[in-house]
Design an enzyme around this catalytic site. Structure first.
Site, PDB file in Angstrom:
ATOM      1  N   GLU A 172      -0.898  -0.081  -4.940  1.00  0.00           N
ATOM      2  CA  GLU A 172      -0.687  -1.095  -5.993  1.00  0.00           C
ATOM      3  C   GLU A 172      -0.053  -2.292  -5.292  1.00  0.00           C
ATOM      4  O   GLU A 172      -0.716  -3.273  -4.991  1.00  0.00           O
ATOM      5  CB  GLU A 172       0.222  -0.532  -7.087  1.00  0.00           C
ATOM      6  CG  GLU A 172       0.554  -1.536  -8.193  1.00  0.00           C
ATOM      7  CD  GLU A 172       1.668  -1.054  -9.132  1.00  0.00           C
ATOM      8  OE1 GLU A 172       2.370  -0.080  -8.796  1.00  0.00           O
ATOM      9  OE2 GLU A 172       1.842  -1.682 -10.199  1.00  0.00           O
TER      10      GLU A 172
ATOM     11  N   ASP B 132       1.961   0.555 -18.697  1.00  0.00           N
ATOM     12  CA  ASP B 132       3.157   0.418 -19.555  1.00  0.00           C
ATOM     13  C   ASP B 132       2.842  -0.599 -20.647  1.00  0.00           C
ATOM     14  O   ASP B 132       3.277  -1.753 -20.590  1.00  0.00           O
ATOM     15  CB  ASP B 132       4.340  -0.059 -18.707  1.00  0.00           C
ATOM     16  CG  ASP B 132       4.689   0.925 -17.611  1.00  0.00           C
ATOM     17  OD1 ASP B 132       5.252   1.993 -17.928  1.00  0.00           O
ATOM     18  OD2 ASP B 132       4.357   0.654 -16.445  1.00  0.00           O
TER      19      ASP B 132
HETATM   20 ZN   LIG Z   1       1.982   3.311 -13.444  1.00  0.00          ZN
END
Ligand SMILES: [Zn+2]
EC number: 3.5.4.2
Length: 327
Positions: free
Chosen positions: A192, A271
């Site tokens: 990420e 999220d």
């Molecule tokens: Zn995550």
């Protein structure tokens, strides 16, 4: 009705909407450093992963009782059901709670009260994935895994999340070995903010079956080739990538390229309370920004079930729903 889909990258703590955070703070007598729901909404502008995590852990402090965790999970299931989610593999972060004195049992019993009956009540089958916070020690992760042992029938896999850079997967080799001895499956956030090499390390050292995020694999063509060949799924989270400045804007997102390279990419919300949308909004967003076709969207839905940890009969049933869906 939206296309049937599985959501595989969803942190239950990341579904805490400002309204519920304020309600729980009041019920529990917890302090929130914001005067109003609006002020909290305005705080959801992040520079990077760490600035998000700072707020995230701050808000998590309002979750204290079993009932709080049950209400959190129920609120997610209501939204997910309306968005066509048929199966969800839900991350939870025990250390974010045990570190502030909330017992492991409170967290898992609270979540379980919402999840154990989710298929009948919400039309969504669910599984729990226990995540370790990678910026804490491997010893702390091992202790968390020990605390989970009485509850293994409720947990399908272990995962690894939180601040990635400087916390390579190999730090957790022993924990993942133990998790697999206990019969758990394995996933990990990698690639990420961290480099593509963390993705290879998660596969080779931790033995993960699925990579969370993984968008930086595109920097390593040989690794892309391997993921395509081995059909290793990537749980991609487009809104999260933009909000955390991993990419500049949605029109720059590599999701379409990933699909065209043959990667088993899926779309997820990460999220959603913090990043501006749940899974269907993420799908609508990338469809519009990247000009995805109905066939791209069907492939994403198919990938989500292919990548999930469900039994083969259930998988066949859900894949049948995807094929029958008319866009
Ligand atoms: Zn995550």
């Amino acid at each position: 009705m939206s296309v049937p889909k599985a959501e595989l990258h969803l942190h239950i703590e990341g579904t805490l909407e400002p309204e519920l955070a304020f309600a729980l703070a009041e019920r529990n007598g917890a302090e929130l450093p914001f005067a109003s729901v609006q002020e909290l909404h305005d705080a959801y502008r992040f520079e990077d992963l760490q600035s998000f995590l700072d707020l995230y852990y701050r808000l998590t402090d309002v979750l204290r009782t079993e009932r709080d965790f049950t209400e959190l999970a129920e609120a997610y299931l209501v939204r997910a059901s309306a968005a066509g989610v048929r199966h969800a593999e839900i991350f939870f972060d025990p250390q974010a709670h045990t570190s502030r004195g909330v017992p492991f049992a409170t967290v898992i019993d609270g979540l379980w009260a919402a999840l154990r009956d989710s298929e009948r009540r919400y039309g969504i089958s669910t599984k729990l994935i226990l995540c370790f916070l990678r910026d804490l020690s491997a010893e702390s992760a091992l202790e968390t895994l020990s605390a989970a042992e009485p509850y293994l029938d409720r947990i399908v896999a272990v995962g690894l999340d939180s601040a990635e850079v400087g916390h390579p997967p190999a730090k957790f080799a022993a924990v993942y070995r133990r998790a697999r001895e206990l019969g758990l499956r394995a996933v990990a956030h990698a690639g990420e903010e961290g480099p593509a090499s963390y993705v290879a390390e998660a596969l080779d050292v931790l033995g993960v079956e699925r990579i969370d995020h993984g968008i930086r694999v595109l920097e390593d063509p040989a690794l892309v080739e391997r993921l395509v060949r081995e059909r290793i799924p990537l749980t991609v989270c487009p809104f999260s990538n933009v909000r955390l400045r991993v990419i500049d804007k949605l029109t720059d997102h590599p999701l379409r390229l990933m699909l065209e390279l043959g990667l088993v990419a899926t779309v997820n919300s990460d999220d959603p309370a913090y990043f501006g949308g749940y899974v269907q909004e993420n799908l609508d967003g990338v469809r519009d920004a990247l000009g995805l076709s109905d066939e791209h969207l069907r492939t994403l839905a198919r990938n989500s079930f292919e990548a999930s940890f469900i039994d083969e009969r259930t998988r066949a049933r859900y894949l049948g729903e995807v094929e029958a869906y008319r866009f």
